[in-house]
Write a protein that holds these residues in place. Sequence first.
Motif, mmCIF file in Angstrom:
data_model
loop_
_atom_site.group_PDB
_atom_site.id
_atom_site.type_symbol
_atom_site.label_atom_id
_atom_site.label_comp_id
_atom_site.label_asym_id
_atom_site.label_seq_id
_atom_site.Cartn_x
_atom_site.Cartn_y
_atom_site.Cartn_z
ATOM 1 N N LEU A 262 91.486 108.901 29.560
ATOM 2 C CA LEU A 262 91.666 108.270 30.864
ATOM 3 C C LEU A 262 90.597 108.777 31.835
ATOM 4 N N LYS A 263 89.895 107.839 32.468
ATOM 5 C CA LYS A 263 88.825 108.225 33.400
ATOM 6 C C LYS A 263 89.319 108.142 34.831
ATOM 7 N N LYS A 264 88.983 109.155 35.603
ATOM 8 C CA LYS A 264 89.477 109.223 36.980
ATOM 9 C C LYS A 264 88.359 109.730 37.884
ATOM 10 N N PHE A 265 88.158 109.041 38.990
ATOM 11 C CA PHE A 265 87.116 109.376 39.958
ATOM 12 C C PHE A 265 87.696 110.376 40.962
ATOM 13 N N VAL A 266 87.156 111.599 41.013
ATOM 14 C CA VAL A 266 87.707 112.601 41.940
ATOM 15 C C VAL A 266 86.610 113.351 42.697
ATOM 16 N N LEU A 267 87.034 113.970 43.772
ATOM 17 C CA LEU A 267 86.110 114.738 44.603
ATOM 18 C C LEU A 267 86.352 116.224 44.353
ATOM 19 N N ILE A 268 85.305 116.946 44.025
ATOM 20 C CA ILE A 268 85.405 118.392 43.818
ATOM 21 C C ILE A 268 84.774 119.075 45.032
ATOM 22 N N LYS A 269 85.564 119.929 45.664
ATOM 23 C CA LYS A 269 85.123 120.580 46.892
ATOM 24 C C LYS A 269 84.687 121.996 46.563
ATOM 25 N N ARG A 270 83.417 122.280 46.758
ATOM 26 C CA ARG A 270 82.892 123.614 46.493
ATOM 27 C C ARG A 270 82.482 124.251 47.812
ATOM 28 N N PRO A 271 82.361 125.589 47.843
ATOM 29 C CA PRO A 271 82.003 126.225 49.110
ATOM 30 C C PRO A 271 80.749 125.594 49.738
ATOM 31 N N ASN A 272 79.724 125.354 48.909
ATOM 32 C CA ASN A 272 78.464 124.906 49.501
ATOM 33 C C ASN A 272 78.187 123.418 49.363
ATOM 34 N N ASN A 273 78.897 122.770 48.478
ATOM 35 C CA ASN A 273 78.725 121.314 48.399
ATOM 36 C C ASN A 273 79.965 120.674 47.798
ATOM 37 N N THR A 274 80.085 119.416 48.079
ATOM 38 C CA THR A 274 81.251 118.658 47.652
ATOM 39 C C THR A 274 80.718 117.452 46.901
#
Lengths: 259, 259, 259, 259
Positions: free
Chosen positions: D28-40
């Motif tokens: 299953l493919k899912k589009f998500v946002l990964i939030k990192r300290p220096n970039n998202t």
Amino acid sequence: MEDLGIIDVQNEKPENEIELEKVGVEGLKKFVLIKRPNNTYHIIAIINSYITLPSNLRGAHMSRFIESINDIPAEANSIEELAEIISKNVLNRHELDCYTEVSSDLPFERVRPSGEKESAVATMFARFSTKGNKKSVGVSVTGVLACPCAKEMCGGLTHNQRGVLTIEIDTSQNSIELLDVVDIGQQSFSAPTFSLLKRPEEKEIVEKIHKNPKFVEDVVRSCVQSLKEKYPGRYCRAKCVSFESIHDHNACSEWSGVL
Amino acid sequence: MEDLGIIDVQNEKPENEIELEKVGVEGLKKFVLIKRPNNTYHIIAIINSYITLPSNLRGAHMSRFIESINDIPAEANSIEELAEIISKNVLNRHELDCYTEVSSDLPFERVRPSGEKESAVATMFARFSTKGNKKSVGVSVTGVLACPCAKEMCGGLTHNQRGVLTIEIDTSQNSIELLDVVDIGQQSFSAPTFSLLKRPEEKEIVEKIHKNPKFVEDVVRSCVQSLKEKYPGRYCRAKCVSFESIHDHNACSEWSGVL
Amino acid sequence: MEDLGIIDVQNEKPENEIELEKVGVEGLKKFVLIKRPNNTYHIIAIINSYITLPSNLRGAHMSRFIESINDIPAEANSIEELAEIISKNVLNRHELDCYTEVSSDLPFERVRPSGEKESAVATMFARFSTKGNKKSVGVSVTGVLACPCAKEMCGGLTHNQRGVLTIEIDTSQNSIELLDVVDIGQQSFSAPTFSLLKRPEEKEIVEKIHKNPKFVEDVVRSCVQSLKEKYPGRYCRAKCVSFESIHDHNACSEWSGVL
Amino acid sequence: MEDLGIIDVQNEKPENEIELEKVGVEGLKKFVLIKRPNNTYHIIAIINSYITLPSNLRGAHMSRFIESINDIPAEANSIEELAEIISKNVLNRHELDCYTEVSSDLPFERVRPSGEKESAVATMFARFSTKGNKKSVGVSVTGVLACPCAKEMCGGLTHNQRGVLTIEIDTSQNSIELLDVVDIGQQSFSAPTFSLLKRPEEKEIVEKIHKNPKFVEDVVRSCVQSLKEKYPGRYCRAKCVSFESIHDHNACSEWSGVL
């Protein structure tokens, strides 16, 4: 050819003295003849073979794997036999335990609904470890699954799809006839898949899958039940993946344990 | 770093003076930001880029492709724009015509039978050639096909399966909105595929595919008909592959021509 | 089995009367025997076969493709012959032009630097179109490429990598011996790849690739030059992909034209 | 929508009362946002999720997996967090233990020999099991290997090739920074791979791999040694595959154990 008379780099002490579980070759293709009671055929065997490398040796002599593979007889009785011979050859050459996997296409015959036979192709694989002489063989076969839940909701209509069932069975004590496992695999689905289905046959198969709807869970359990009856006491693994027609992801189900 | 001051091997005369149609790089992955009117998102673009190498040059300067790819802006409006910018950058650096392909996952929203939205992922691609500034874009989407012939034979029951439809459209004169093509692609099937289908939705989709059975031929023709209405006069290619549930091979259908 | 006596859905007029360039089956696997002058062997042929479907027919009778494939003789002389027989069988059954592709593993022998022979496996393919009886055959072989530019810069040291060279040749007028093309393909690289290389052989190959460094461009041009000498006047396509050791993308080079 | 008021087929007693180890969805493919300290950044997560199905239930409610996946927050800190949230959501909905795998492309920066930065793409994956809250994360990175044995035999010349190193680390007790593992992976090779290498950089890398030749065994041991220093006491798995330039098969080496 000249004798190189050089330092054996592989036999040096490694910088980090760590034992490596599996060191070897992967994806080596070999053309071999498999001799069966009723027919003899060539296959392209794809071979992975590994030793456990002790902490005090820097590298495996990789060419010894190839020599071990080249030393297999021109004719073998099964890919299981190939995996065993290669592993034992490697053990002899390296004096280190060896684990080998061999996989290949498996030609077989299936009976169409009309009663006529057709040739088909499954996938087969075998594994052999010299540690305890553990052996296993397996196959992957395709079949159809019709959804029992949709059938219940939609007054008999349902979604149906192709699936793949992969079965691996321990053969350390006794070997088995792979074509029997192919047969059990196919019978575990709502219906087998076919190459040729003339219209009355297509009708028969469509009706059959609607009379015999199965979840991926049902396919694996049917399969395990049949295997329990035929091969009790053996370790086994069975996994079915269903390419769901109404979804863009797959459904799957897996069992492993002693039959 | 030192100046190497060496012979430029690539600029040597080749042993065999033969013009090469396509010389370049394949499978380069690049992380880029695509800016859309309503949302902005990152993609991993997979890039192939080629020049035509004249007969008197031994090799292409491969690093110029990478520099051309690195010079794309941090934000682009589409992968079509990326393919164009890369091709023009390569043309500038090599003074040789360039053809570039960019492909990527394409996140989009689809409306479930319940009316709720869900996020989904298709595949998109774009091509640009500096020879005549030819451009095209395309998508691959999944959907369900139910067999009209089996339905006729089996009193309403039928086999059904997942399919993939790939559509490519010339955009040399005018660009298009890719999400419209995704929509046309999905509507060309017996029904779109979904991630989440609660029971009443699954019922609705199963009934829908039985009311709207389609061969792979029907899917491609529906698609081409819709494209003719929306994008008349453009060159297009459409191909559908159906993962037949009752067979272990696929069925397919393909069209190309001017809409 | 019963006569279904039903409407022939495939022969209905389609909703959208559009001619379809290619309608057929893909990925069908068939176990066949290939009879060669010096040896006879089984292969698993993977078959794609298509007709051009007129605008007034709704669907192709897909089972006719399978019947056409089943009617091939138990023994064939080549996969080229298989592609031709299948295409002509389909033409007879459908009265529509047919295009067929057949691909398979190709077992062959190569001579190690020591002079000993080893068995190896390439890939082969054949295409046949009943429109003008156009035929072609091809192979994919692996080899090593050492970079001439790095060698120049680094005082003789260089990066080197495995590559794949795919060659397709028109055989509409005369057939060719595929093993000759395998040979030409292997000789076009800095050196062929091998399964078994004992130390003196490994030394010989490493030295050879450094004496004979080649860009992907050189590989394709060497190949085309050799093919021009052996098969002048024929249409041909040759592409090399190099899995660059120092990059995480590939380099490639492609030629097509009349030899 | 109507209430279907039907029998719950999944809750029926199965014909064969066998517990199934893993029942669920794959791919299953899912589009998500990964939030990192220096970039998202956005990723396409590919998700497999499974429950253990008791012997008395016929089927899993597959839509609950999708609901559990849809309930992940719009922004996550890592794919490890996604695997954990999905598993716990599934456990809540099914009241059955859940095991989830999430994989994705991983954009990262690497420093070219010139000191300039370039963007690159590795692969990352995470696993979470609600049974004992076991977690792990991993990456696959590419690099170059130059053969120490050939170098010894050939007076400094050697064959070299691209390899892939896959590292998985238990994070049940403490999470880790994946980019550190990417870095350790790259440093374990003779040299990292790069996208852009201008000539002086290419020279530097070619010289570096010849000064630092490594077997696949050396790569894995270097890697394990570095991991032992950074993450002592954790369970880990590391495997390197080398696409040997002079062979048409691969070499590989694997370690697993407590660091």
